[in-house]
Write an enzyme that holds these catalytic residues in place. Structure first.
Site, PDB file in Angstrom:
ATOM      1  N   ASP A  23     -13.548 -33.101  -4.177  1.00 35.94           N
ATOM      2  CA  ASP A  23     -14.692 -32.805  -3.328  1.00 35.94           C
ATOM      3  C   ASP A  23     -15.762 -33.876  -3.577  1.00 35.94           C
ATOM      4  O   ASP A  23     -15.723 -34.586  -4.589  1.00 35.94           O
ATOM      5  CB  ASP A  23     -15.219 -31.412  -3.693  1.00 35.94           C
ATOM      6  CG  ASP A  23     -16.476 -31.026  -2.945  1.00 35.94           C
ATOM      7  OD1 ASP A  23     -16.505 -31.162  -1.714  1.00 35.94           O
ATOM      8  OD2 ASP A  23     -17.435 -30.599  -3.608  1.00 35.94           O
ATOM      9  N   ASP A  25     -19.637 -33.495  -2.403  1.00 35.75           N
ATOM     10  CA  ASP A  25     -20.991 -32.966  -2.607  1.00 35.75           C
ATOM     11  C   ASP A  25     -21.061 -31.988  -3.766  1.00 35.75           C
ATOM     12  O   ASP A  25     -20.361 -30.973  -3.779  1.00 35.75           O
ATOM     13  CB  ASP A  25     -21.479 -32.282  -1.327  1.00 35.75           C
ATOM     14  CG  ASP A  25     -21.879 -33.287  -0.267  1.00 35.75           C
ATOM     15  OD1 ASP A  25     -22.820 -34.050  -0.516  1.00 35.75           O
ATOM     16  OD2 ASP A  25     -21.240 -33.327   0.793  1.00 35.75           O
TER      17      ASP A  25
END
Length: 273
Positions: A23, A25
């Site tokens: 991922d 963020d």
């Protein structure tokens, strides 16, 4: 056609034994860029947290909640990117991890529910030219009818998988690799922190879930194996041990379970009656 030549599996080009999917963020970065925009120049944090609770309680899907959040951000798109470049910081240990991955033929693939242009701009600003060696798979940006993206209220998120409740179903990319023949399939790592990672949580060999975040709560509830990380120094240490054959994926998963049960994962463990 060999596995390495498949255009839909670019991370297999160098025939790696390990691939690290992650991922973006709040995982690579210290802040979630989409949350940052929503909280500061959009609907505000209280409403965003309501939407997060609704997702975890299955009252709304991630795609629709995220659409509502992004609709509340009306600054021109070019100003949004600059705003984030000025404010979002990289995990202080990620650059070291990324350099190690380059030296050891471990491709890093960013799977994000955010928007590719924002992610690429931030990676370039935070890491430099080597950021182009990272594949980024995410959603896109498009203009609203009759507008340019670089005017007030002019842009909207364009989902990679609009038919999915996740908007971008990260598991689709992971399954393309996990379904490879056993003699060519790499060991797959994934790192994440929140609700946008739910679709990926079951699709990898070792899930690194960020301490104190929603992904741990979900994994514990759904019996999805994971290990805990606080920052990328612990991810790097774990990966070095596994790549060198000094520990295993199962060792890391067992430690994750112990950390959760002892409270060291940073989330509240439900009491049983």
């Amino acid at each position: 056609m060999s596995v390495q030549d498949r255009a839909d599996l670019p991370a297999m080009k160098t025939n790696p034994k390990f691939i690290f999917f992650t991922d973006f963020d709040g995982t690579i970065t210290l802040q979630d860029s989409n949350d940052y925009m929503t909280d500061n120049i959009g609907m505000g944090k209280p409403r965003r947290l309501e939407l997060t609770r609704d997702i975890l309680e299955d009252k709304v899907n991630f795609r629709d909640a995220f659409q509502e959040e992004m609709n509340s951000v009306t600054k021109p798109y070019n100003e949004c990117i600059q705003y984030l470049v000025d404010n979002i910081k990289l995990d202080p240990h990620f650059a070291e991890f990324f350099q190690w991955s380059l030296e050891n033929n471990i491709p890093v693939v960013v799977l994000s529910s955010g928007m590719e242009p924002i992610i690429k701009a931030l990676l370039k600003a935070l890491i430099g030219p080597d950021a182009e060696k990272m594949q980024v798979v995410g959603n896109f940006v498009g203009p609203r009818p009759g507008k340019s993206i670089d005017e007030e209220g002019g842009w909207t998120i364009v989902f990679k998988h609009p038919e999915s409740g996740f908007g971008h179903d990260k598991s689709a990319t992971l399954r393309a690799y996990s379904s490879l023949p056993a003699d060519s399939r790499p060991t797959m790592f994934y790192a994440g922190d929140g609700v946008s990672d739910l679709s990926a949580a079951r699709e990898t060999d070792l899930l690194f879930a960020k301490k104190g975040h929603d992904l741990i709560t979900y994994c514990a509830k759904e019996n999805v194996p994971f290990t805990v990380f606080e920052d990328w120094s612990s991810i790097l240490a774990n990966c070095k041990e596994i790549v060198a054959g000094k520990s295993t994926v199962q060792d890391a998963i067992q430690k994750g379970r112990k950390d959760y049960e002892s409270g060291a994962a940073g989330v509240v463990v439900p009491t049983t009656k």
